[in-house]
Motif scaffolding. Structure first.
Motif, PDB file in Angstrom:
ATOM      1  N   THR A 189      37.900  -5.716 -33.188  1.00 32.85           N
ATOM      2  CA  THR A 189      38.138  -6.382 -31.903  1.00 32.85           C
ATOM      3  C   THR A 189      39.548  -6.938 -31.901  1.00 32.85           C
ATOM      4  N   VAL A 190      40.074  -7.178 -30.710  1.00 30.07           N
ATOM      5  CA  VAL A 190      41.424  -7.700 -30.545  1.00 30.07           C
ATOM      6  C   VAL A 190      41.340  -9.205 -30.478  1.00 30.07           C
ATOM      7  N   ASN A 191      42.094  -9.874 -31.318  1.00 30.80           N
ATOM      8  CA  ASN A 191      42.181 -11.330 -31.326  1.00 30.80           C
ATOM      9  C   ASN A 191      43.528 -11.691 -30.708  1.00 30.80           C
ATOM     10  N   ASP A 192      43.533 -12.218 -29.499  1.00 30.64           N
ATOM     11  CA  ASP A 192      44.779 -12.497 -28.792  1.00 30.64           C
ATOM     12  C   ASP A 192      45.625 -13.544 -29.483  1.00 30.64           C
ATOM     13  N   SER A 193      45.024 -14.394 -30.290  1.00 31.79           N
ATOM     14  CA  SER A 193      45.825 -15.421 -30.949  1.00 31.79           C
ATOM     15  C   SER A 193      46.701 -14.839 -32.064  1.00 31.79           C
ATOM     16  N   ASN A 194      46.371 -13.646 -32.534  1.00 30.39           N
ATOM     17  CA  ASN A 194      47.172 -13.002 -33.575  1.00 30.39           C
ATOM     18  C   ASN A 194      48.308 -12.145 -33.008  1.00 30.39           C
ATOM     19  N   ILE A 195      48.342 -11.992 -31.702  1.00 28.54           N
ATOM     20  CA  ILE A 195      49.371 -11.164 -31.090  1.00 28.54           C
ATOM     21  C   ILE A 195      50.572 -12.017 -30.798  1.00 28.54           C
ATOM     22  N   LYS A 196      51.736 -11.569 -31.271  1.00 25.17           N
ATOM     23  CA  LYS A 196      52.973 -12.296 -31.025  1.00 25.17           C
ATOM     24  C   LYS A 196      53.862 -11.447 -30.122  1.00 25.17           C
TER      25      LYS A 196
ATOM     26  N   GLU B  14      52.094   9.796 -28.897  1.00 27.27           N
ATOM     27  CA  GLU B  14      50.668  10.068 -28.638  1.00 27.27           C
ATOM     28  C   GLU B  14      49.781   9.267 -29.584  1.00 27.27           C
ATOM     29  N   LEU B  15      50.185   9.172 -30.850  1.00 29.47           N
ATOM     30  CA  LEU B  15      49.353   8.461 -31.830  1.00 29.47           C
ATOM     31  C   LEU B  15      49.370   6.942 -31.611  1.00 29.47           C
ATOM     32  N   THR B  16      50.433   6.414 -31.054  1.00 28.04           N
ATOM     33  CA  THR B  16      50.506   4.964 -30.853  1.00 28.04           C
ATOM     34  C   THR B  16      50.187   4.538 -29.427  1.00 28.04           C
ATOM     35  N   ALA B  17      49.613   5.408 -28.652  1.00 25.43           N
ATOM     36  CA  ALA B  17      49.246   5.042 -27.280  1.00 25.43           C
ATOM     37  C   ALA B  17      48.173   3.948 -27.339  1.00 25.43           C
ATOM     38  N   SER B  18      48.284   2.970 -26.439  1.00 22.72           N
ATOM     39  CA  SER B  18      47.361   1.825 -26.475  1.00 22.72           C
ATOM     40  C   SER B  18      45.914   2.246 -26.227  1.00 22.72           C
ATOM     41  N   GLY B  19      45.699   3.237 -25.393  1.00 20.10           N
ATOM     42  CA  GLY B  19      44.337   3.713 -25.142  1.00 20.10           C
ATOM     43  C   GLY B  19      43.715   4.325 -26.378  1.00 20.10           C
ATOM     44  N   ARG B  20      44.501   5.073 -27.110  1.00 25.54           N
ATOM     45  CA  ARG B  20      43.996   5.703 -28.337  1.00 25.54           C
ATOM     46  C   ARG B  20      43.698   4.646 -29.391  1.00 25.54           C
ATOM     47  N   LEU B  21      44.594   3.660 -29.532  1.00 23.25           N
ATOM     48  CA  LEU B  21      44.368   2.589 -30.509  1.00 23.25           C
ATOM     49  C   LEU B  21      43.122   1.765 -30.147  1.00 23.25           C
ATOM     50  N   ALA B  22      42.923   1.515 -28.872  1.00 19.51           N
ATOM     51  CA  ALA B  22      41.738   0.753 -28.434  1.00 19.51           C
ATOM     52  C   ALA B  22      40.474   1.547 -28.719  1.00 19.51           C
ATOM     53  N   ALA B  23      40.497   2.862 -28.482  1.00 20.27           N
ATOM     54  CA  ALA B  23      39.328   3.693 -28.750  1.00 20.27           C
ATOM     55  C   ALA B  23      39.037   3.741 -30.246  1.00 20.27           C
ATOM     56  N   PHE B  24      40.091   3.850 -31.071  1.00 19.88           N
ATOM     57  CA  PHE B  24      39.913   3.868 -32.522  1.00 19.88           C
ATOM     58  C   PHE B  24      39.330   2.546 -33.009  1.00 19.88           C
ATOM     59  N   ALA B  25      39.830   1.443 -32.469  1.00 16.24           N
ATOM     60  CA  ALA B  25      39.336   0.120 -32.872  1.00 16.24           C
ATOM     61  C   ALA B  25      37.872  -0.047 -32.470  1.00 16.24           C
ATOM     62  N   GLN B  26      37.503   0.431 -31.312  1.00 19.37           N
ATOM     63  CA  GLN B  26      36.123   0.299 -30.841  1.00 19.37           C
ATOM     64  C   GLN B  26      35.198   1.161 -31.697  1.00 19.37           C
ATOM     65  N   GLN B  27      35.640   2.354 -32.108  1.00 16.38           N
ATOM     66  CA  GLN B  27      34.819   3.224 -32.947  1.00 16.38           C
ATOM     67  C   GLN B  27      34.538   2.574 -34.293  1.00 16.38           C
ATOM     68  N   HIS B  28      35.469   1.820 -34.811  1.00 12.60           N
ATOM     69  CA  HIS B  28      35.306   1.242 -36.134  1.00 12.60           C
ATOM     70  C   HIS B  28      34.888  -0.234 -36.093  1.00 12.60           C
ATOM     71  N   GLY B  29      34.517  -0.702 -34.917  1.00  8.01           N
ATOM     72  CA  GLY B  29      33.991  -2.048 -34.783  1.00  8.01           C
ATOM     73  C   GLY B  29      35.032  -3.135 -34.892  1.00  8.01           C
TER      74      GLY B  29
END
Length: 123
Positions: free
Chosen positions: A112-119, A95-110
Motif C-alpha cells: 500500500t502507499v503511505n503518503d507520509s513517506n512520500i517526499k 514503460e516500466l516506471t509508469a505509475s499505473g504499472r507500479l500501482a498494479a504491481f504493488a496491489q498484486q503483492h499486497g
C-alpha cells in the motif's frame, strides 16, 4: 588611202631572246635527328619522374579520402545504431516506471502507499 597597218620590213633584224642561265635545282635537305644533349636528357628524366610522382600522389590521396569516407560512414552507422538502442531503453524505462504499472504491481503483492513517506522535491 591611209591605213593604220604599216608595212613589215622583212629585212629588219629580229630580236633574239636572251638565253636564260640554267638554274640548278637545289637538293632538298633531309631532316636529320639532332641528338639530345646530356642536360636535355637529365631534364626530360626529371620531368618524367616528377609527372609519375604527382600521379602517384594524386592516387594515394584519392585512396586515403575514400578510406576516410568509408570509416566516417561506418562510424555514422554505429552512432545511429547506438542512438536507436538508447531510445529503445528510454522507452522501456518509461514503460516500466509508469505509475499505473507500479500501482498494479504493488496491489498484486499486497503493498500500500503511505503518503507520509512520500517526499516532494522542488527546486
Amino acid at each position: 588611202m591611209d591605213s593604220t597597218a604599216r608595212n613589215f620590213d622583212a629585212t629588219a633584224p629580229q630580236l633574239q631572246p636572251k638565253p636564260r642561265p640554267r638554274v640548278q635545282p637545289q637538293p632538298v635537305a633531309r631532316p636529320q635527328r639532332v641528338p639530345f644533349s646530356m642536360v636535355e636528357r637529365a631534364l626530360t628524366a626529371c620531368i618524367a619522374v616528377a609527372a609519375v610522382g604527382f600521379a602517384l600522389l594524386i592516387l594515394s590521396t584519392q585512396f586515403s579520402v575514400a578510406a576516410t569516407t568509408r570509416t566516417y560512414q561506418n562510424l555514422q552507422n554505429k552512432i545511429a545504431s547506438a542512438t536507436d538502442r538508447v531510445t529503445n531503453y528510454q522507452q522501456s524505462v518509461g514503460e516500466l516506471t509508469a505509475s499505473g504499472r507500479l500501482a498494479a504491481f504493488a496491489q498484486q503483492h499486497g503493498l500500500t502507499v503511505n503518503d507520509s513517506n512520500i517526499k516532494q522535491v522542488t527546486k
